[in-house]
Motif scaffolding. Sequence first.
Motif, PDB file in Angstrom:
ATOM      1  N   TYR A  43      -4.803 -11.174  -5.061  1.00 19.26           N
ATOM      2  CA  TYR A  43      -3.793 -10.126  -5.151  1.00 19.26           C
ATOM      3  C   TYR A  43      -3.289  -9.738  -3.769  1.00 19.26           C
ATOM      4  N   LEU A  44      -2.009  -9.342  -3.714  1.00 18.16           N
ATOM      5  CA  LEU A  44      -1.434  -8.681  -2.555  1.00 18.16           C
ATOM      6  C   LEU A  44      -1.161  -7.235  -2.937  1.00 18.16           C
ATOM      7  N   MET A  45      -1.636  -6.309  -2.104  1.00 17.03           N
ATOM      8  CA  MET A  45      -1.343  -4.906  -2.277  1.00 17.03           C
ATOM      9  C   MET A  45      -0.078  -4.571  -1.505  1.00 17.03           C
ATOM     10  N   VAL A  46       0.805  -3.764  -2.089  1.00 16.76           N
ATOM     11  CA  VAL A  46       2.043  -3.370  -1.430  1.00 16.76           C
ATOM     12  C   VAL A  46       1.986  -1.869  -1.173  1.00 16.76           C
ATOM     13  N   TRP A  47       2.082  -1.492   0.112  1.00 19.94           N
ATOM     14  CA  TRP A  47       1.996  -0.089   0.509  1.00 19.94           C
ATOM     15  C   TRP A  47       3.341   0.409   1.012  1.00 19.94           C
ATOM     16  N   ASP A  48       3.622   1.671   0.750  1.00 24.49           N
ATOM     17  CA  ASP A  48       4.741   2.338   1.406  1.00 24.49           C
ATOM     18  C   ASP A  48       4.408   2.480   2.892  1.00 24.49           C
ATOM     19  N   ALA A  49       5.323   2.055   3.772  1.00 23.52           N
ATOM     20  CA  ALA A  49       5.023   2.034   5.202  1.00 23.52           C
ATOM     21  C   ALA A  49       4.943   3.427   5.812  1.00 23.52           C
ATOM     22  N   GLU A  50       5.566   4.420   5.179  1.00 26.44           N
ATOM     23  CA  GLU A  50       5.528   5.773   5.716  1.00 26.44           C
ATOM     24  C   GLU A  50       4.273   6.512   5.262  1.00 26.44           C
ATOM     25  N   THR A  51       3.986   6.441   3.969  1.00 25.33           N
ATOM     26  CA  THR A  51       2.873   7.220   3.412  1.00 25.33           C
ATOM     27  C   THR A  51       1.575   6.433   3.346  1.00 25.33           C
ATOM     28  N   LEU A  52       1.662   5.089   3.440  1.00 27.19           N
ATOM     29  CA  LEU A  52       0.517   4.184   3.292  1.00 27.19           C
ATOM     30  C   LEU A  52      -0.101   4.274   1.897  1.00 27.19           C
ATOM     31  N   VAL A  53       0.666   4.754   0.937  1.00 24.03           N
ATOM     32  CA  VAL A  53       0.231   4.813  -0.461  1.00 24.03           C
ATOM     33  C   VAL A  53       0.542   3.486  -1.138  1.00 24.03           C
ATOM     34  N   GLU A  54      -0.421   2.982  -1.912  1.00 22.42           N
ATOM     35  CA  GLU A  54      -0.199   1.728  -2.631  1.00 22.42           C
ATOM     36  C   GLU A  54       0.835   1.935  -3.726  1.00 22.42           C
ATOM     37  N   LYS A  55       1.835   1.043  -3.767  1.00 17.77           N
ATOM     38  CA  LYS A  55       2.909   1.130  -4.756  1.00 17.77           C
ATOM     39  C   LYS A  55       2.703   0.176  -5.924  1.00 17.77           C
ATOM     40  N   VAL A  98      -0.478  -6.443   1.928  1.00 21.23           N
ATOM     41  CA  VAL A  98      -1.856  -6.468   2.419  1.00 21.23           C
ATOM     42  C   VAL A  98      -2.670  -7.463   1.593  1.00 21.23           C
ATOM     43  N   SER A  99      -3.500  -8.271   2.276  1.00 20.66           N
ATOM     44  CA  SER A  99      -4.405  -9.192   1.591  1.00 20.66           C
ATOM     45  C   SER A  99      -5.845  -8.733   1.787  1.00 20.66           C
ATOM     46  N   ASP A 100      -6.706  -9.161   0.859  1.00 18.06           N
ATOM     47  CA  ASP A 100      -8.119  -8.735   0.917  1.00 18.06           C
ATOM     48  C   ASP A 100      -9.083  -9.846   0.530  1.00 18.06           C
ATOM     49  N   GLY A 101      -8.609 -11.095   0.515  1.00 17.37           N
ATOM     50  CA  GLY A 101      -9.454 -12.214   0.123  1.00 17.37           C
ATOM     51  C   GLY A 101      -9.435 -12.510  -1.360  1.00 17.37           C
ATOM     52  N   SER A 102      -8.814 -11.646  -2.141  1.00 16.18           N
ATOM     53  CA  SER A 102      -8.687 -11.896  -3.582  1.00 16.18           C
ATOM     54  C   SER A 102      -7.390 -12.660  -3.837  1.00 16.18           C
ATOM     55  N   ASN A 111      -5.318 -14.847   3.351  1.00 13.19           N
ATOM     56  CA  ASN A 111      -5.826 -14.265   4.586  1.00 13.19           C
ATOM     57  C   ASN A 111      -4.685 -13.699   5.431  1.00 13.19           C
ATOM     58  N   GLU A 112      -4.361 -14.335   6.536  1.00 11.21           N
ATOM     59  CA  GLU A 112      -3.295 -13.855   7.417  1.00 11.21           C
ATOM     60  C   GLU A 112      -1.954 -13.931   6.699  1.00 11.21           C
ATOM     61  N   LEU A 113      -1.086 -12.923   6.908  1.00  9.73           N
ATOM     62  CA  LEU A 113       0.207 -12.853   6.232  1.00  9.73           C
ATOM     63  C   LEU A 113       1.338 -12.707   7.244  1.00  9.73           C
ATOM     64  N   GLU A 114       2.493 -13.292   6.916  1.00 11.14           N
ATOM     65  CA  GLU A 114       3.712 -13.089   7.691  1.00 11.14           C
ATOM     66  C   GLU A 114       4.908 -13.124   6.736  1.00 11.14           C
ATOM     67  N   PHE A 115       5.807 -12.129   6.850  1.00  8.14           N
ATOM     68  CA  PHE A 115       7.046 -12.125   6.076  1.00  8.14           C
ATOM     69  C   PHE A 115       8.115 -12.884   6.845  1.00  8.14           C
ATOM     70  N   GLY A 170     -12.145  -4.271  -1.676  1.00  4.59           N
ATOM     71  CA  GLY A 170     -12.609  -3.243  -0.755  1.00  4.59           C
ATOM     72  C   GLY A 170     -12.553  -3.665   0.694  1.00  4.59           C
ATOM     73  N   GLU A 171     -11.870  -4.776   0.981  1.00  6.77           N
ATOM     74  CA  GLU A 171     -11.788  -5.290   2.337  1.00  6.77           C
ATOM     75  C   GLU A 171     -10.331  -5.402   2.781  1.00  6.77           C
ATOM     76  N   GLY A 172     -10.137  -5.509   4.100  1.00  7.92           N
ATOM     77  CA  GLY A 172      -8.815  -5.734   4.663  1.00  7.92           C
ATOM     78  C   GLY A 172      -8.791  -7.048   5.415  1.00  7.92           C
ATOM     79  N   TRP A 173      -7.959  -7.987   4.995  1.00  4.48           N
ATOM     80  CA  TRP A 173      -7.910  -9.313   5.618  1.00  4.48           C
ATOM     81  C   TRP A 173      -6.628  -9.522   6.421  1.00  4.48           C
ATOM     82  N   GLY A 174      -5.486  -9.219   5.845  1.00  8.93           N
ATOM     83  CA  GLY A 174      -4.220  -9.461   6.524  1.00  8.93           C
ATOM     84  C   GLY A 174      -3.187  -8.428   6.137  1.00  8.93           C
ATOM     85  N   ILE A 175      -2.171  -8.262   6.988  1.00  5.25           N
ATOM     86  CA  ILE A 175      -1.105  -7.291   6.699  1.00  5.25           C
ATOM     87  C   ILE A 175       0.178  -7.755   7.370  1.00  5.25           C
TER      88      ILE A 175
END
Length: 212
Positions: free
Chosen positions: A61-73, A55-59, A89-93, A39-44
């Motif tokens: 897991y990494l959540m992957v969102w569509d960049a246009e719709t912001l819907v989790e894929k 997206v990271s949240d301290g767990s 925490n902080e993320l970089e591709f 339920g938190e936002g740590w890095g993107i």
Amino acid sequence: TITKEHRLIQLTWKNKVGKIYSLPQMDTVKEFTYDTVTGEGWGITFVEHTNEFYVSDGSDYLMVWDAETLVEKRRIRVTFQGNGARYLNELEFVDFAPTTNDDDDNTNNSEMKDNGDCVEDGSMTCSEESTMAFTPTMKILANIWYQDVIVSIDPVSGEITRVYDMRDIYPVEERQKDRADCLNGISVTGARKKDGEGLEVWVTGKLWPKMY
């Protein structure tokens, strides 16, 4: 994180709200809600060639969102030697492959990954496209909260393939004297190597007086 539309995206830590700003004006373009494992936002970080946010949240897991719709894929579990790696925490591709300006947009499909695991979440399924969009040189860099390390994560399988020891750049003893806190920031001077030049990764932390 800046998308190709030249906008800035920001996540709140605990409010489950994100904002998108125009650049360079920094006007609020959009406000949205989101959810994660904790339920938190740590890095993107933004992955341009798939048009996705990781997206990271301290767990672990990494959540992957569509960049246009912001819907989790999909969600990807990050592991190290078979165990879940928490406090991402902080993320970089980054893409560690050397390229030239002429072949930035030409990816060798024969070297694409065709395997890896991702987690279905509710009605969402793991598409074949998501597992074939990355070459072996493409990684997600992350710091782990209150550890002096940066890890290199396979963006498909979630496996940590390398651990960078950052203890010597600003030792804990010096931080204590300066009243500085933990390593907590990563920035990359480009998502790919170009013209034979190496990538530069900048790191800093909470209350750190310098970047390295």
